[in-house]
Design a protein around this motif. Structure first.
Motif, PDB file in Angstrom:
ATOM      1  N   PRO A 172       0.932   7.650   1.688  1.00 31.83           N
ATOM      2  CA  PRO A 172      -0.216   8.510   1.092  1.00 31.83           C
ATOM      3  C   PRO A 172      -1.438   7.742   1.425  1.00 31.83           C
ATOM      4  N   SER A 173      -2.023   7.488   2.685  1.00 30.07           N
ATOM      5  CA  SER A 173      -3.096   6.818   3.124  1.00 30.07           C
ATOM      6  C   SER A 173      -3.316   5.524   2.308  1.00 30.07           C
ATOM      7  N   VAL A 174      -2.289   4.874   1.763  1.00 25.11           N
ATOM      8  CA  VAL A 174      -2.583   3.774   1.311  1.00 25.11           C
ATOM      9  C   VAL A 174      -1.162   2.925   1.207  1.00 25.11           C
ATOM     10  N   MET A 175      -1.350   1.852   1.905  1.00 20.67           N
ATOM     11  CA  MET A 175       0.185   1.310   2.381  1.00 20.67           C
ATOM     12  C   MET A 175       0.054  -0.261   1.653  1.00 20.67           C
ATOM     13  N   LEU A 176      -0.201  -0.269   0.529  1.00 23.43           N
ATOM     14  CA  LEU A 176      -0.064  -1.615  -0.080  1.00 23.43           C
ATOM     15  C   LEU A 176       1.174  -1.970  -0.347  1.00 23.43           C
ATOM     16  N   GLU A 177       2.065  -0.829  -0.708  1.00 24.97           N
ATOM     17  CA  GLU A 177       3.534  -0.898  -0.834  1.00 24.97           C
ATOM     18  C   GLU A 177       4.394  -0.210   0.227  1.00 24.97           C
ATOM     19  N   ASP A 178       5.314  -0.477   0.359  1.00 29.45           N
ATOM     20  CA  ASP A 178       6.284   0.110   1.372  1.00 29.45           C
ATOM     21  C   ASP A 178       6.806   1.475   0.935  1.00 29.45           C
ATOM     22  N   VAL A 179       6.039   2.336   0.514  1.00 29.55           N
ATOM     23  CA  VAL A 179       6.564   3.583   0.195  1.00 29.55           C
ATOM     24  C   VAL A 179       6.158   4.661   0.893  1.00 29.55           C
ATOM     25  N   TYR A 295     -22.043  -2.907   4.805  1.00 29.19           N
ATOM     26  CA  TYR A 295     -21.904  -3.927   5.977  1.00 29.19           C
ATOM     27  C   TYR A 295     -23.067  -5.129   5.637  1.00 29.19           C
ATOM     28  N   TYR A 296     -22.954  -6.330   5.601  1.00 31.06           N
ATOM     29  CA  TYR A 296     -23.640  -7.387   5.388  1.00 31.06           C
ATOM     30  C   TYR A 296     -23.584  -8.160   6.590  1.00 31.06           C
ATOM     31  N   GLY A 297     -24.691  -8.237   7.474  1.00 33.16           N
ATOM     32  CA  GLY A 297     -24.815  -8.950   8.740  1.00 33.16           C
ATOM     33  C   GLY A 297     -23.658  -8.430   9.570  1.00 33.16           C
ATOM     34  N   ARG A 298     -23.094  -9.167  10.417  1.00 34.02           N
ATOM     35  CA  ARG A 298     -22.104  -9.014  11.304  1.00 34.02           C
ATOM     36  C   ARG A 298     -20.660  -9.554  10.752  1.00 34.02           C
ATOM     37  N   HIS A 299     -20.536 -10.300   9.771  1.00 34.11           N
ATOM     38  CA  HIS A 299     -19.366 -11.013   9.303  1.00 34.11           C
ATOM     39  C   HIS A 299     -18.698 -10.610   7.966  1.00 34.11           C
ATOM     40  N   LEU A 300     -19.331  -9.453   7.165  1.00 37.01           N
ATOM     41  CA  LEU A 300     -18.790  -9.216   6.076  1.00 37.01           C
ATOM     42  C   LEU A 300     -18.937  -7.731   5.922  1.00 37.01           C
ATOM     43  N   ARG A 301     -17.854  -7.253   5.330  1.00 30.81           N
ATOM     44  CA  ARG A 301     -17.616  -5.753   4.909  1.00 30.81           C
ATOM     45  C   ARG A 301     -16.996  -5.445   3.702  1.00 30.81           C
ATOM     46  N   LEU A 302     -17.435  -4.583   2.907  1.00 31.12           N
ATOM     47  CA  LEU A 302     -16.877  -4.307   1.571  1.00 31.12           C
ATOM     48  C   LEU A 302     -16.476  -2.733   1.759  1.00 31.12           C
ATOM     49  N   GLN A 303     -15.312  -2.295   1.700  1.00 23.79           N
ATOM     50  CA  GLN A 303     -14.854  -1.257   1.600  1.00 23.79           C
ATOM     51  C   GLN A 303     -14.300  -0.710   0.311  1.00 23.79           C
ATOM     52  N   ALA A 304     -14.640   0.583  -0.111  1.00 24.78           N
ATOM     53  CA  ALA A 304     -13.949   1.096  -1.306  1.00 24.78           C
ATOM     54  C   ALA A 304     -13.301   2.398  -0.779  1.00 24.78           C
ATOM     55  N   ASN A 305     -11.985   3.068  -1.203  1.00 25.70           N
ATOM     56  CA  ASN A 305     -11.529   4.302  -0.858  1.00 25.70           C
ATOM     57  C   ASN A 305     -10.853   5.013  -2.035  1.00 25.70           C
ATOM     58  N   TYR A 306     -11.070   6.016  -2.314  1.00 23.68           N
ATOM     59  CA  TYR A 306     -10.276   6.870  -3.106  1.00 23.68           C
ATOM     60  C   TYR A 306      -9.612   8.156  -2.735  1.00 23.68           C
ATOM     61  N   THR A 307      -8.287   8.095  -2.726  1.00 22.78           N
ATOM     62  CA  THR A 307      -7.384   9.010  -2.160  1.00 22.78           C
ATOM     63  C   THR A 307      -6.832   9.906  -3.072  1.00 22.78           C
ATOM     64  N   ARG A 308      -6.782  11.120  -3.091  1.00 24.61           N
ATOM     65  CA  ARG A 308      -5.811  12.226  -3.626  1.00 24.61           C
ATOM     66  C   ARG A 308      -5.082  12.988  -2.718  1.00 24.61           C
ATOM     67  N   THR A 309      -3.734  12.981  -3.038  1.00 24.91           N
ATOM     68  CA  THR A 309      -2.506  13.283  -2.243  1.00 24.91           C
ATOM     69  C   THR A 309      -1.764  14.492  -2.712  1.00 24.91           C
ATOM     70  N   GLN A 310      -1.342  15.301  -1.957  1.00 25.81           N
ATOM     71  CA  GLN A 310      -0.414  16.470  -2.424  1.00 25.81           C
ATOM     72  C   GLN A 310       0.787  16.114  -1.215  1.00 25.81           C
ATOM     73  N   PHE A 317       7.555  17.822  -5.514  1.00 22.54           N
ATOM     74  CA  PHE A 317       6.125  17.652  -5.375  1.00 22.54           C
ATOM     75  C   PHE A 317       5.473  16.535  -6.117  1.00 22.54           C
ATOM     76  N   LEU A 318       4.584  15.807  -5.374  1.00 28.06           N
ATOM     77  CA  LEU A 318       3.966  14.793  -6.048  1.00 28.06           C
ATOM     78  C   LEU A 318       2.396  14.805  -5.496  1.00 28.06           C
ATOM     79  N   ASP A 319       1.608  14.406  -6.503  1.00 27.51           N
ATOM     80  CA  ASP A 319       0.076  14.477  -6.418  1.00 27.51           C
ATOM     81  C   ASP A 319      -0.370  13.039  -7.027  1.00 27.51           C
ATOM     82  N   PRO A 320      -0.092  11.989  -6.231  1.00 23.05           N
ATOM     83  CA  PRO A 320      -0.674  10.813  -6.524  1.00 23.05           C
ATOM     84  C   PRO A 320      -2.134  10.749  -6.185  1.00 23.05           C
ATOM     85  N   ALA A 321      -3.009   9.805  -7.194  1.00 25.94           N
ATOM     86  CA  ALA A 321      -4.265   9.539  -6.802  1.00 25.94           C
ATOM     87  C   ALA A 321      -4.258   7.990  -6.746  1.00 25.94           C
ATOM     88  N   THR A 322      -5.024   7.327  -5.770  1.00 27.31           N
ATOM     89  CA  THR A 322      -5.013   5.801  -5.579  1.00 27.31           C
ATOM     90  C   THR A 322      -6.541   5.504  -5.179  1.00 27.31           C
TER      91      THR A 322
END
Length: 331
Positions: A172-179, A295-310, A317-322
């Motif tokens: 579901p566009s989030v691969m922290l676990e092997d699911v 993006y802070y300079g050339r050496h640091l990046r902070l990212q945040a993503n919210y994904t809604r899946t169907q 049928f599954l509809d997790p939010a991550t």
């Protein structure tokens, strides 16, 4: 160089280059415990009187799937789209010729097994792109690619070769676990896998759009019908602080901040994949992902993503939010 990903340092390795002459790369994935991107790339213009393009020898990505051929350290989202996850072919060792010019790109190659010896078989691939507009902050890229993979069965300890197999799956566009929410399962007696992609990129100052169609047809050595899957994604990016996503040599690169406080990018992506094709009930999935990158300079990046899946597979049928965050350091 190392990058922090998924809560740990994911890749460590070595990259050395002399512009216009050569590149040497070798990386180790601590997460997957595998060697990756171990190759030598040479520019023919440095060794001959004429520029015939470049040659890459070693393991790398097949030149099909515009998103997956962008390094994970340069993507606008933390994870690749479900379409890319399902269709992309794994790393292989081979020889690849590339002819890149300001307004045209060609990549062609022949590839065998990978470094672990876990992907027996071979693949032919061809990629081409037309770039009628190629200026800083003003880009139009249109491309297509085709590959044909011929997998082979693994040989057991007694020397008996098993049937050639293939498998397609998507998280579901989030691969922290092997699911995997969708999966074809293991397909046996595979004769060939034909993959196709159509890609597009438009950059207009701080605004950009990128989209791609990906498809794969699996043919069998038995009387089974072909198994066809397809996926697509499209996303938009807006850099609030006015900078542009960068484009160089056929790939997109990170925003470089022009302000002391850094650069802020908002992104939104739609992705879908369909693994249902009789008689394989692989399922379907669609995702919406919204994100913000700092993006802070050339050496640091902070990212945040919210994904809604169907997702739906075998009428489940599954509809997790991550929600996912990543802190990335470039050294």
């Amino acid at each position: 160089m190392a990058n922090a990903e998924k809560g740990t340092f994911n890749h460590v390795g070595l990259y050395v280059s002399k512009p216009g002459t050569y590149e040497i790369s070798i990386y180790y994935s601590l997460l997957n415990r595998q060697w990756r991107d171990a190759f030598v790339k040479m520019q023919t213009s440095a060794y001959t009187s004429y520029d015939f393009g470049s040659l890459r020898l070693g393991e790398g990505k097949i030149p099909l799937d515009f998103e997956k051929n962008t390094s994970s350290t340069q993507t606008s989202f933390i994870e690749y789209s479900t379409a890319s996850q399902a269709v992309f072919e794994s790393y292989r060792i081979g020889v690849q010729w590339s002819w890149h010019r300001e307004h045209a790109l060609i990549d062609a190659g022949y590839y065998g097994d990978n470094l672990e010896g876990s992907n027996p078989g071979h693949t032919w691939a061809l990629h081409g792109a037309w770039v009628p507009i190629n200026l800083p902050g003003d880009v139009l890229h249109l491309g297509l690619a085709r590959s044909v993979e011929y997998p082979e069965g693994r040989t057991d300890e007694s020397g008996v070769a098993g049937p050639a197999t293939a498998s397609f799956k998507a998280a579901p566009s989030v691969m922290l676990e092997d699911v995997s929410l969708e999966s074809s399962g293991t397909l046996e007696n595979v004769k060939s896998i034909q993959r196709t992609s159509l890609e597009g990129l438009w950059i207009d100052g701080p605004v950009s759009c990128q989209a791609e169609y990906l498809g794969a047809r699996t043919a069998f050595s038995t009387s089974n019908p072909n198994y066809d899957i397809h996926g697509r994604y499209a996303f938009a990016s807006w850099v609030l602080t006015g900078e542009s996503r960068r484009y160089d040599d056929g790939v997109v690169q990170n925003v470089i901040p022009e302000h002391a406080s850094g650069a802020v990018e908002l992104v939104l992506r739609y992705s879908s994949v369909n693994l249902n094709d009789w008689p394989v009930p692989g399922g379907w999935e669609r995702d919406w992902t919204a994100g913000v990158n700092w993006y802070y300079g050339r050496h640091l990046r902070l990212q945040a993503n919210y994904t809604r899946t169907q997702a739906d597979r075998r009428h489940l049928f599954l509809d997790p939010a991550t929600f996912e965050m990543r802190l990335e350091l470039f050294m």
